[in-house]
Design a protein around this motif. Sequence first.
Motif, PDB file in Angstrom:
ATOM      1  N   ASP A  44       0.776  -1.274   0.169  1.00  0.00           N
ATOM      2  CA  ASP A  44      -0.115  -0.026   0.062  1.00  0.00           C
ATOM      3  C   ASP A  44       0.925   1.287  -0.129  1.00  0.00           C
ATOM      4  O   ASP A  44       1.199   1.778   0.979  1.00  0.00           O
ATOM      5  N   ARG A  45       1.117   1.687  -1.221  1.00  0.00           N
ATOM      6  CA  ARG A  45       2.288   2.983  -1.175  1.00  0.00           C
ATOM      7  C   ARG A  45       1.673   3.810  -2.777  1.00  0.00           C
ATOM      8  O   ARG A  45       0.969   3.198  -3.289  1.00  0.00           O
ATOM      9  N   TYR A  46       1.848   5.016  -2.953  1.00  0.00           N
ATOM     10  CA  TYR A  46       1.732   5.780  -3.836  1.00  0.00           C
ATOM     11  C   TYR A  46       3.012   6.511  -4.199  1.00  0.00           C
ATOM     12  O   TYR A  46       3.768   7.077  -3.276  1.00  0.00           O
ATOM     13  N   PRO A  47       3.223   6.412  -5.308  1.00  0.00           N
ATOM     14  CA  PRO A  47       2.830   5.802  -6.514  1.00  0.00           C
ATOM     15  C   PRO A  47       3.614   4.600  -6.704  1.00  0.00           C
ATOM     16  O   PRO A  47       4.606   4.195  -6.150  1.00  0.00           O
ATOM     17  N   THR A  48       2.766   3.488  -7.627  1.00  0.00           N
ATOM     18  CA  THR A  48       3.030   2.481  -7.854  1.00  0.00           C
ATOM     19  C   THR A  48       4.095   2.492  -8.946  1.00  0.00           C
ATOM     20  O   THR A  48       3.830   3.120  -9.856  1.00  0.00           O
ATOM     21  N   PRO A  49       5.113   1.472  -9.165  1.00  0.00           N
ATOM     22  CA  PRO A  49       5.927   1.720 -10.523  1.00  0.00           C
ATOM     23  C   PRO A  49       5.060   1.375 -11.639  1.00  0.00           C
ATOM     24  O   PRO A  49       4.189   0.411 -11.774  1.00  0.00           O
ATOM     25  N   VAL A  50       5.379   2.101 -12.826  1.00  0.00           N
ATOM     26  CA  VAL A  50       4.518   1.763 -13.942  1.00  0.00           C
ATOM     27  C   VAL A  50       4.771   0.525 -14.462  1.00  0.00           C
ATOM     28  O   VAL A  50       3.633  -0.349 -14.812  1.00  0.00           O
ATOM     29  N   HIS A  51       5.851  -0.372 -14.090  1.00  0.00           N
ATOM     30  CA  HIS A  51       6.048  -1.512 -14.778  1.00  0.00           C
ATOM     31  C   HIS A  51       5.634  -2.730 -13.780  1.00  0.00           C
ATOM     32  O   HIS A  51       5.912  -3.724 -14.326  1.00  0.00           O
ATOM     33  N   ASP A  52       5.128  -2.326 -12.682  1.00  0.00           N
ATOM     34  CA  ASP A  52       4.406  -3.378 -11.674  1.00  0.00           C
ATOM     35  C   ASP A  52       3.417  -2.665 -11.100  1.00  0.00           C
ATOM     36  O   ASP A  52       3.493  -2.048  -9.972  1.00  0.00           O
ATOM     37  N   PRO A  53       2.349  -2.353 -11.739  1.00  0.00           N
ATOM     38  CA  PRO A  53       1.110  -1.649 -11.137  1.00  0.00           C
ATOM     39  C   PRO A  53       0.516  -2.062  -9.899  1.00  0.00           C
ATOM     40  O   PRO A  53      -0.306  -1.340  -9.101  1.00  0.00           O
ATOM     41  N   PHE A  54       0.507  -3.520  -9.523  1.00  0.00           N
ATOM     42  CA  PHE A  54       0.023  -4.041  -8.466  1.00  0.00           C
ATOM     43  C   PHE A  54       1.196  -4.182  -7.230  1.00  0.00           C
ATOM     44  O   PHE A  54       0.921  -4.657  -6.389  1.00  0.00           O
ATOM     45  N   ASP A  55       2.210  -3.639  -7.667  1.00  0.00           N
ATOM     46  CA  ASP A  55       3.544  -3.730  -6.898  1.00  0.00           C
ATOM     47  C   ASP A  55       3.663  -4.831  -6.284  1.00  0.00           C
ATOM     48  O   ASP A  55       4.206  -5.332  -5.081  1.00  0.00           O
ATOM     49  N   LEU A  56       3.682  -6.102  -6.974  1.00  0.00           N
ATOM     50  CA  LEU A  56       4.130  -7.446  -6.864  1.00  0.00           C
ATOM     51  C   LEU A  56       5.453  -7.574  -6.179  1.00  0.00           C
ATOM     52  O   LEU A  56       5.794  -8.389  -5.065  1.00  0.00           O
ATOM     53  N   GLU A  57       6.444  -6.848  -6.663  1.00  0.00           N
ATOM     54  CA  GLU A  57       7.847  -7.151  -6.095  1.00  0.00           C
ATOM     55  C   GLU A  57       8.025  -6.631  -4.717  1.00  0.00           C
ATOM     56  O   GLU A  57       8.577  -7.236  -3.838  1.00  0.00           O
ATOM     57  N   LEU A  58       7.416  -5.354  -4.425  1.00  0.00           N
ATOM     58  CA  LEU A  58       7.457  -4.935  -3.061  1.00  0.00           C
ATOM     59  C   LEU A  58       6.472  -5.940  -1.856  1.00  0.00           C
ATOM     60  O   LEU A  58       7.025  -6.198  -0.936  1.00  0.00           O
ATOM     61  N   GLU A  59       5.442  -6.288  -2.489  1.00  0.00           N
ATOM     62  CA  GLU A  59       4.883  -7.265  -1.835  1.00  0.00           C
ATOM     63  C   GLU A  59       5.429  -8.502  -1.446  1.00  0.00           C
ATOM     64  O   GLU A  59       5.534  -8.777  -0.244  1.00  0.00           O
TER      65      GLU A  59
END
Length: 174
Positions: free
Chosen positions: A42-57
């Motif tokens: 849950d952050r803003y902004p998310t990376p353009v290449h990873d819109p659901f922020d899977l890598e951070l998750e």
Amino acid sequence: MRTLFINGTVGVGKTTTAAAVSRILSAQGRPHAVIDTDSLRDRYPTPVHDPFDLELELRNLAAVSANYRQAGCELLIVAGVIEDPNAVERYCAATGVPSDGTGEFFFVRLIATPQTINARICARHMGDEVERDWYLERAPRLASILEQRGLGRAFDADKRKEAVAQAIMEVTRL
């Protein structure tokens, strides 16, 4: 560590079901933890290449899982969305479960009628029409993806959460 991953579309009741499983385990005195993957990315902004922020998750899931393991938890209950079958192995690794079949990663999927899902989304996002409309549009597409890919054994989430949680516990033998 054993992991129960509760998969499903937005609004289906993953977090509520995870809490119901937690209540059952707590009543049995079993050490466990609940993780909602939404909070791990849950952050803003998310990376353009990873819109659901899977890598951070996944990075956060690995760190939090390790902390829970060190604190004595024997079972993780994870509520989230895995829509790519190839990602399951990454979630196993993040939760400390070997993906070679020697570990215990229980993967279930909640399903519900569109009416139930839409009602839950509308209740949750009352007052924020833009967000509500995005979820209302995303839910059926995501449900279709999960169904087509057969991601997780399906459980009917139109039922009471306690009944769904009990059915999951029985089938997975947790």
